[in-house]
Motif scaffolding. Structure first.
Motif, PDB file in Angstrom:
ATOM      1  N   UNK A 300       0.825  -1.207   0.000  1.00  0.00           N
ATOM      2  CA  UNK A 300       0.000   0.000   0.000  1.00  0.00           C
ATOM      3  C   UNK A 300       0.866   1.267   0.000  1.00  0.00           C
ATOM      4  N   UNK A 301       2.020   1.204   0.655  1.00  0.00           N
ATOM      5  CA  UNK A 301       2.931   2.348   0.611  1.00  0.00           C
ATOM      6  C   UNK A 301       3.422   2.584  -0.813  1.00  0.00           C
ATOM      7  N   UNK A 302       3.727   1.518  -1.544  1.00  0.00           N
ATOM      8  CA  UNK A 302       4.182   1.665  -2.925  1.00  0.00           C
ATOM      9  C   UNK A 302       3.080   2.251  -3.809  1.00  0.00           C
ATOM     10  N   UNK A 303       1.844   1.880  -3.544  1.00  0.00           N
ATOM     11  CA  UNK A 303       0.721   2.474  -4.293  1.00  0.00           C
ATOM     12  C   UNK A 303       0.589   3.962  -3.985  1.00  0.00           C
ATOM     13  N   UNK A 304       0.776   4.323  -2.693  1.00  0.00           N
ATOM     14  CA  UNK A 304       0.713   5.730  -2.315  1.00  0.00           C
ATOM     15  C   UNK A 304       1.814   6.529  -3.002  1.00  0.00           C
ATOM     16  N   UNK A 305       3.011   5.955  -3.065  1.00  0.00           N
ATOM     17  CA  UNK A 305       4.125   6.638  -3.726  1.00  0.00           C
ATOM     18  C   UNK A 305       3.806   6.902  -5.192  1.00  0.00           C
ATOM     19  N   UNK A 306       3.247   5.906  -5.881  1.00  0.00           N
ATOM     20  CA  UNK A 306       2.890   6.096  -7.296  1.00  0.00           C
ATOM     21  C   UNK A 306       1.819   7.164  -7.447  1.00  0.00           C
ATOM     22  N   UNK A 307       0.863   7.175  -6.534  1.00  0.00           N
ATOM     23  CA  UNK A 307      -0.220   8.165  -6.616  1.00  0.00           C
ATOM     24  C   UNK A 307       0.312   9.585  -6.403  1.00  0.00           C
ATOM     25  N   UNK A 308       1.165   9.753  -5.407  1.00  0.00           N
ATOM     26  CA  UNK A 308       1.701  11.087  -5.117  1.00  0.00           C
ATOM     27  C   UNK A 308       2.602  11.592  -6.238  1.00  0.00           C
ATOM     28  N   UNK A 309       3.299  10.686  -6.907  1.00  0.00           N
ATOM     29  CA  UNK A 309       4.159  11.104  -8.022  1.00  0.00           C
ATOM     30  C   UNK A 309       3.333  11.667  -9.186  1.00  0.00           C
ATOM     31  N   UNK A 310       2.087  11.280  -9.262  1.00  0.00           N
ATOM     32  CA  UNK A 310       1.218  11.797 -10.315  1.00  0.00           C
ATOM     33  C   UNK A 310       0.399  12.999  -9.857  1.00  0.00           C
ATOM     34  N   UNK A 311       0.523  13.351  -8.583  1.00  0.00           N
ATOM     35  CA  UNK A 311      -0.234  14.473  -8.029  1.00  0.00           C
ATOM     36  C   UNK A 311       0.486  15.787  -8.340  1.00  0.00           C
ATOM     37  N   UNK A 312      -0.234  16.754  -8.876  1.00  0.00           N
ATOM     38  CA  UNK A 312       0.388  18.041  -9.224  1.00  0.00           C
ATOM     39  C   UNK A 312       0.927  18.765  -7.997  1.00  0.00           C
ATOM     40  N   UNK A 313       0.340  18.525  -6.837  1.00  0.00           N
ATOM     41  CA  UNK A 313       0.827  19.175  -5.622  1.00  0.00           C
ATOM     42  C   UNK A 313       2.230  18.715  -5.249  1.00  0.00           C
ATOM     43  N   UNK A 314       2.632  17.535  -5.723  1.00  0.00           N
ATOM     44  CA  UNK A 314       3.949  16.988  -5.403  1.00  0.00           C
ATOM     45  C   UNK A 314       4.862  16.961  -6.624  1.00  0.00           C
ATOM     46  N   UNK A 315       4.507  17.709  -7.660  1.00  0.00           N
ATOM     47  CA  UNK A 315       5.292  17.679  -8.891  1.00  0.00           C
ATOM     48  C   UNK A 315       6.681  18.281  -8.709  1.00  0.00           C
ATOM     49  N   UNK A 316       6.834  19.176  -7.737  1.00  0.00           N
ATOM     50  CA  UNK A 316       8.118  19.872  -7.555  1.00  0.00           C
ATOM     51  C   UNK A 316       9.037  19.187  -6.540  1.00  0.00           C
ATOM     52  N   UNK A 317       8.633  18.030  -6.009  1.00  0.00           N
ATOM     53  CA  UNK A 317       9.466  17.303  -5.049  1.00  0.00           C
ATOM     54  C   UNK A 317       9.558  15.844  -5.474  1.00  0.00           C
ATOM     55  N   UNK A 318      10.530  15.160  -4.887  1.00  0.00           N
ATOM     56  CA  UNK A 318      10.727  13.736  -5.193  1.00  0.00           C
ATOM     57  C   UNK A 318      10.056  12.897  -4.118  1.00  0.00           C
ATOM     58  N   UNK A 319       9.133  12.048  -4.548  1.00  0.00           N
ATOM     59  CA  UNK A 319       8.404  11.177  -3.624  1.00  0.00           C
ATOM     60  C   UNK A 319       9.014   9.783  -3.683  1.00  0.00           C
ATOM     61  N   UNK A 320       9.439   9.275  -2.538  1.00  0.00           N
ATOM     62  CA  UNK A 320      10.069   7.960  -2.447  1.00  0.00           C
ATOM     63  C   UNK A 320       9.518   7.217  -1.237  1.00  0.00           C
ATOM     64  N   UNK A 321       9.736   5.891  -1.176  1.00  0.00           N
ATOM     65  CA  UNK A 321       9.350   5.161   0.032  1.00  0.00           C
ATOM     66  C   UNK A 321      10.048   5.680   1.289  1.00  0.00           C
TER      67      UNK A 321
END
Length: 494
Positions: A300-321
């Motif tokens: 579920x954490x890996x799914x959250x990471x994929x979702x946040x990477x596609x979120x425009x609010x997080x486009x300017x940062x790197x989302x990782x586990x």
């Protein structure tokens, strides 16, 4: 009269007692101003640039690059009154003393052949908008006299092994041909040794390649050493390759010396590596370490990471586990604040911290450093992502300040980035716990009564058993695992 001021090596922070001189940005004869960067030093924790406390002209550099100096020892001398009335040194042949009647060419830099600029201004009329460490030169300094002395004198002179016979006509003096080799040692004017002519980027390249600039023949205008000169010298003077692994990239050998048989490289222990060794030995033999482990389904954490990477609010940062793990640890500390503590042996007290400075262990070419994010408990997920990115980028560039590595309260070490499942991390000195985050792998896992392919990782929490009982350590690790298994739980705990 000239006024000579010595600049003593200051304490760069955290009560450090010594530092290594890495790179001088100025040379003898350079004009400096207050707050101009003059030297780069390496402390036991980081690289630090020191500014000049004086305005004047550099008259002496007391400690060469590569020297380890104790705090309080003088490292440079600056003449803060270069316009004083000190007696001028005896001028060599072809140099007219300051103030004497002479053609303008005797006090001005000579034009480069073919430049077409026969009316270049005197050195004292520089614009001041120049490179650091290669600045405008004040009248009467050694550098001005050296630049005037570089061209061959117009008078006929006997031929020597190092100089071609000059023309007999009274034509203006011309610089030596670009192909003429320069002496390996710096030229001297009077009794003062003059620095090698090279711009700061070239000096840095030479330092990175381990090249002594004084041994390089400069082919640039006026004998200045160019990048091509340094690279050519380096190619001709490469060290003997090692007997094994010769083709590997081995930056950790850059400061070492290869033995005569080529089978070993001996590197002095200093700076970050020395401090890390001392800290780890102290920690390992002072704090009784206990480590607990937990294998976790993080699908579920890996799914959250994929979702946040596609979120425009997080486009300017790197989302990782690692980001989610850091947030999970912060939430676990909130639920169990007693783990956020340190042991004061001198006062025989336990110090509980009401803030969380989250350390992130970072592997760099200079060794392991553990900078921390100040007041990480106040950050939301987006802010935490930005701070982790800034922290790791600064650490890899070797620019982490001593203050950024002080007052940490709890640390994460991401061994998974190297493909390692887990380990038994040693505590960062002064902290009660450290979390190791292992590699995330797809593997068979029992999920809802059936064997499924799931994303799985291993966590390891080491803690100081003087401060943390086994139950507390287990509860903290279990809470981190529960959030990684179901990140939505963080909404309830946060």
């Amino acid at each position: 009269m000239p006024t000579f001021e010595k600049f003593n090596l200051p304490d760069a922070g955290e009560g450090l007692t010594e530092a290594e001189i890495v790179h001088w940005h100025v040379a003898v004869g350079d004009a400096v101003t207050v707050n101009q960067t003059i030297v780069e030093i390496e402390t036991a924790k980081s690289l630090v640039e020191l500014p000049s406390p004086y305005t004047g002209v550099v008259t002496e550099i007391l400690t060469p690059e590569g020297t380890t100096v104790e705090v309080g020892v003088p490292i440079i001398v600056v003449d803060t009154d270069p316009g004083g009335t000190a007696p001028a040194p005896t001028a060599p042949v072809g140099v007219v003393p300051d103030g004497a009647d002479a053609p303008a060419t005797a006090a001005s830099p000579q034009p480069v052949a073919g430049s077409g600029d026969a009316t270049a201004p005197a050195a004292s009329e520089g614009s001041g908008s120049v490179l650091v460490g290669y600045g405008t030169v004040e009248p009467g300094t050694a550098r001005r006299r050296r630049r005037a002395a570089e061209p061959v004198a117009a008078e006929p002179a006997p031929t020597t092994p190092d100089r071609a016979t000059p023309a007999a006509s009274p034509a203006p003096p011309a610089p030596a041909p670009a192909s003429a080799p320069r002496a390996s040692a710096p030229a001297a004017v009077g009794h003062a040794t003059l620095p090698v002519l090279a711009k700061p980027p070239v000096r840095k390249l030479a330092k990175d390649l381990g090249v002594d600039l004084a041994s390089v023949a400069g082919t640039g205008p006026g004998g200045i050493v160019t990048r091509e000169d340094v690279q050519a010298y380096h190619e001709q003077a490469k060290a003997q390759p090692l007997a094994t692994y010769a083709d590997d990239d081995q930056p950790w050998l850059a400061s070492g010396a290869v033995t005569a048989d080529g089978r070993q490289t001996r590197v002095p222990v200093k700076s970050v590596r020395k401090r890390t060794a001392e800290a780890m030995v102290t920690s390992a033999f002072t704090a009784p370490h206990v480590t607990v482990f937990h294998t976790v389904d993080v699908t579920r954490t890996m799914k959250l990471v994929r979702t946040l990477r596609e979120d425009r609010e997080f486009a300017d940062v790197r989302v990782t586990p690692l980001l989610v793990t850091a947030k999970a640890l912060l939430l676990a500390v909130r639920r169990h604040p007693e783990i956020n503590a340190s042991w004061d042996d001198a006062a025989q007290e336990i110090v509980y911290k009401h803030y969380v400075n989250l350390g992130i262990a970072a592997a760099t070419p200079r060794g392991l450093v553990v900078p921390n994010i100040k007041d990480a408990h106040r950050l939301d997920l987006h802010g935490l992502a930005g701070e982790i990115a800034d922290l790791t980028a600064t650490a890899r560039a070797g620019r982490t300040s001593p203050s950024a590595m002080s007052d940490g309260t709890i640390t994460i070490t991401n061994v998974g980035v190297f493909g390692i499942d887990t380990g038994t991390p040693i505590l960062n000195p002064g902290e009660a716990a450290i979390l190791a985050f292992g590699a995330i792998r797809e593997q068979p896992w029992v999920h809802k009564g059936k064997i499924r392919k799931r994303w799985v990782t291993q966590l390891a929490l080491s803690f100081d058993h003087r401060l943390v009982d086994g139950e507390l350590g287990a509860r903290v690790l279990a809470d981190v695992a529960r959030i990684l298994e179901d990140p939505a739980r963080g909404l309830v705990w946060g």
